[in-house]
Design an enzyme around this catalytic site. Structure first.
Site, mmCIF file in Angstrom:
data_model
loop_
_atom_site.group_PDB
_atom_site.id
_atom_site.type_symbol
_atom_site.label_atom_id
_atom_site.label_comp_id
_atom_site.label_asym_id
_atom_site.label_seq_id
_atom_site.Cartn_x
_atom_site.Cartn_y
_atom_site.Cartn_z
ATOM 1 N N THR A 178 0.876 -1.185 0.000
ATOM 2 C CA THR A 178 0.000 0.000 0.000
ATOM 3 C C THR A 178 0.907 1.228 0.000
ATOM 4 O OG1 THR A 178 -0.260 -0.196 2.402
ATOM 5 C CG2 THR A 178 -2.009 -1.109 1.037
ATOM 6 N N LYS A 204 4.073 -6.904 4.732
ATOM 7 C CA LYS A 204 3.786 -5.568 4.237
ATOM 8 C C LYS A 204 3.477 -4.670 5.426
ATOM 9 C CE LYS A 204 0.554 -3.456 3.501
ATOM 10 N NZ LYS A 204 0.026 -2.264 4.269
ATOM 11 N N THR A 215 1.175 -7.745 14.004
ATOM 12 C CA THR A 215 1.122 -6.378 13.495
ATOM 13 C C THR A 215 1.387 -6.407 12.003
ATOM 14 O OG1 THR A 215 2.048 -4.175 13.703
ATOM 15 C CG2 THR A 215 3.545 -5.983 14.109
ATOM 16 N N GLU A 300 6.870 4.799 7.292
ATOM 17 C CA GLU A 300 6.435 6.004 6.588
ATOM 18 C C GLU A 300 7.224 7.229 7.061
ATOM 19 O OE1 GLU A 300 1.841 4.630 5.650
ATOM 20 O OE2 GLU A 300 2.237 5.944 7.352
ATOM 21 N N ASN A 428 0.194 10.604 6.110
ATOM 22 C CA ASN A 428 -1.030 10.179 6.792
ATOM 23 C C ASN A 428 -2.085 11.276 6.870
ATOM 24 O OD1 ASN A 428 -0.767 7.281 7.914
ATOM 25 N ND2 ASN A 428 1.247 8.209 8.188
ATOM 26 N N SER A 433 -6.631 10.316 -0.311
ATOM 27 C CA SER A 433 -6.779 11.004 -1.595
ATOM 28 C C SER A 433 -6.143 10.220 -2.737
ATOM 29 C CB SER A 433 -6.140 12.378 -1.521
ATOM 30 O OG SER A 433 -4.740 12.271 -1.386
#
EC number: 2.3.1.35
Length: 433
Positions: A178, A204, A215, A300, A428, A433
Site C-alpha cells: 500500500t 507488508k 502487526t 512512513e 497520513n 486522496s
C-alpha cells in the site's frame, strides 16, 4: 492536489524502484529459493486506481497445516474474522492464502463478512477444497470491497501462478503493497533431520504499526510438515520476538494477521516437541525477524532504523514492555529524527513504562553499528559528560542501537523502531486522496 507530495505519493505506489536509496534497493531480492509445492502470483484487478497490483495469491499443491496470529483490536476486520473461523474448523488441510490491497474491508458490517467469505470461497472453488483458504485485506478502513473485481482478479491470478522468483513470488509481494516503497520478500533454506527445508515469506506495512499478537500483514510458508498445534506454538514464539517487537507509530491496525503454512513436501516432519521442533522454531523466528525488520526500514517518512536493546530485566516480559514503551515515545522519536542526543527522553519514557525500575541502577548507551566504541550516556544512574560531537556523528547514521541496562536480572530483548519525521504527517494527513 498538484503538489510535490503528490509526486512523492506516486513514487510510494510505484513498482519501479530506481528512485529509492541504494540502501533500500539492496533490500529487494533479485532471486530466491522457494518451498516445494507452492506457487505464488499477483495481479491488478481494479481496487487500486493507479493500476498497480492489488490481488496476491499463494497456493500449495498439497494440503498444509496452518496457524496464524491476529490483531487484538476490537474492530477486527472481516478477513480476520473469516480466517479465524476457517482455522477453527480446518488447520490441517489448508491450500492457500489470498490477499487484496487498497481496501481493508474493515468496519464494513455484514456485507464485509460476506465479501471476505466470497474471497475465500473463490479460491476454495479453484483448489476444489472447502474452507481451505486464509483471507487478508489491507488499505483504507470503512469501505466495501469491489468484490466482483476481486473475484475476477483471484481467478486471473490463479491462471498466472508460478514457482519462479520474478513471475510468481515478486509479483505476489508487490500486490501486498500500500504505502510500502518496496516489496518485502525473503526466502532461505536450512537442514532439519537430514532434509533440506525451504522457507519463504512476504510482509507488508509502513504505517499503523504497533504489535499486540500480530502487526501488519504477512505470511510464511515452508515445505516441512509441522503438526498444527506445534506450528501455532512456534509461530506465537516467533511472532513475539519479531512482528510483535516492532513499532513505527504506536497504532495497531484492524487487519493485523501473520499466517504460516507447512505442506511437508520436503519430507521433513515435526509432530512432537524436541530438538527438531526447537530448530524449526528458531529458524522461523530468525526468518520472521528479518521480515519484520523490513517493515521498520520502510516506515512512513522514517530516516532511521533503531534497535532498542533492553537488558538486565527481571523477565522477558519486563524487557519487552520497557522496549515497546521507549519505541513509541514521540519525544524520543522526534529527537532521533533531529539527531539530538536527548537521552533524558529515553529515561523519562522508561520511568513510566510500568516496568519496575531502580533509577540508581539504570545505564543507557548509544551503540554504533559499525563496531566502534559505544557512547556512554548514563551509567548506573549517574549522567556521563557526553561528547556532543561524537553523539552527533553517531546519530547521523541510518542505523543505531540504543542499549538500556536495568541491572535487575538476566532477561533481555530487542525491539525495532524508527524515527518520526515531517513526512510521516504528510503521508497520513492525506492518506485517502
Amino acid at each position: 492536489m498538484n503538489s510535490a507530495y503528490n509526486q512523492t505519493r506516486r513514487r510510494l505506489y510505484s513498482t519501479s524502484y530506481s528512485h529509492l536509496t541504494a540502501s533500500k534497493q539492496a533490500l529487494i531480492p533479485t532471486k530466491g529459493v522457494y518451498p516445494a509445492g507452492f506457487r505464488a502470483g499477483g495481479v491488478h484487478c481494479g481496487v487500486k486506481k493507479n493500476g498497480n497490483k492489488d490481488v496476491a495469491l499463494i497456493i500449495s499443491d498439497r494440503p498444509c497445516s496452518g496457524a496464524a496470529v491476529f490483531t487484538t483490536n476490537a474492530f477486527k476486520a472481516a478477513p480476520v474474522l473469516v480466517s479465524q473461523a476457517t482455522l477453527a474448523e480446518n488447520s490441517n488441510a489448508l491450500f492457500g492464502v489470498v490477499t487484496n490491497s487498497g481496501c481493508a474491508n474493515a468496519v464494513t458490517g455484514q456485507q464485509g463478512l460476506e465479501n471476505a467469505k466470497r474471497m475465500r470461497n473463490t479460491v476454495d472453488e479453484l483448489v476444489n477444497h472447502k474452507r481451505a483458504t486464509l483471507v487478508m485485506s489491507t488499505g483504507v478502513i470503512g469501505q466495501q470491497l469491489p468484490i466482483e473485481k476481486i473475484e475476477a482478479g483471484i481467478r486471473d491470478a490463479y491462471t498466472k501462478l508460478s514457482d519462479q522468483h520474478n513471475d510468481g513470488w515478486m509479483k505476489c509481494a508487490e500486490a501486498f503493497m500500500t504505502t510500502d516503497t518496496f516489496p518485502k520478500l525473503r526466502s532461505g533454506q536450512f537442514e532439519l533431520d537430514g532434509k533440506t527445508v525451504t522457507m519463504a515469506g512476504v510482509s507488508k506495512g509502513a504505517g499503523m504499526i504497533h504489535p499486540n499478537m500480530a502487526t501488519l500483514l504477512g505470511f510464511m510458508v515452508t515445505d516441512a510438515y509441522v503438526e498444527p498445534s506445534l506450528l501455532k506454538k512456534a509461530l506465537k514464539y516467533a511472532t513475539d520476538r519479531s512482528f510483535n517487537s516492532i513499532s513505527i507509530d504506536g497504532d495497531m491496525s484492524t487487519n493485523d494477521t501473520i499466517a504460516c503454512l507447512a505442506n511437508g513436501a520436503s519430507g521433513a516432519k515435526i509432530d512432537s516437541e524436541g530438538p527438531a521442533y526447537e530448530k524449526f522454531r528458531d529458524q522461523l523466528t530468525a526468518f520472521a525477524i528479518d521480515l519484520a525488520q523490513l517493515v521498520v526500514r520502510d516506515g512512513e517518512g522514517a530516516t532511521k532504523f533503531v534497535t532498542i536493546h533492553v537488558k538486565g530485566a527481571k523477565s522477558f516480559e519486563d524487557a519487552k514492555q520497557a522496549a515497546s514503551h521507549i519505541s513509541t515515545s514521540m519525544l524520543t522519536k522526534t529527537a532521533l529524527y533531529g539527531q539530538d542526543a536527548n537521552w533524558g527522553r529515553i529515561c523519562a519514557s522508561l520511568g513510566h513504562s510500568g516496568v519496575p525500575v531502580d533509577a540508581g541502577k539504570v545505564s543507557v548507551n548509544f551503540v554504533p553499528v559499525d563496531g566502534s566504541e559505544p557512547l556512554k550516556l548514563m551509567i548506573t544512574g549517574e549522567p556521563e559528560v557526553v561528547d556532543e560531537a561524537r553523539a552527533s556523528e553517531i546519530l547521523k547514521a541510518e542505523d543505531l542501537i540504543i542499549e538500556v541496562d536495568l541491572n535487575l536480572g538476566q532477561s533481555e530483548t530487542k525491539f525495532w523502531t524508527c524515527d518520526l519525521s515531517h513526512e510521516y504527517v504528510t503521508i497520513n494527513g492525506d492518506y485517502r486522496s
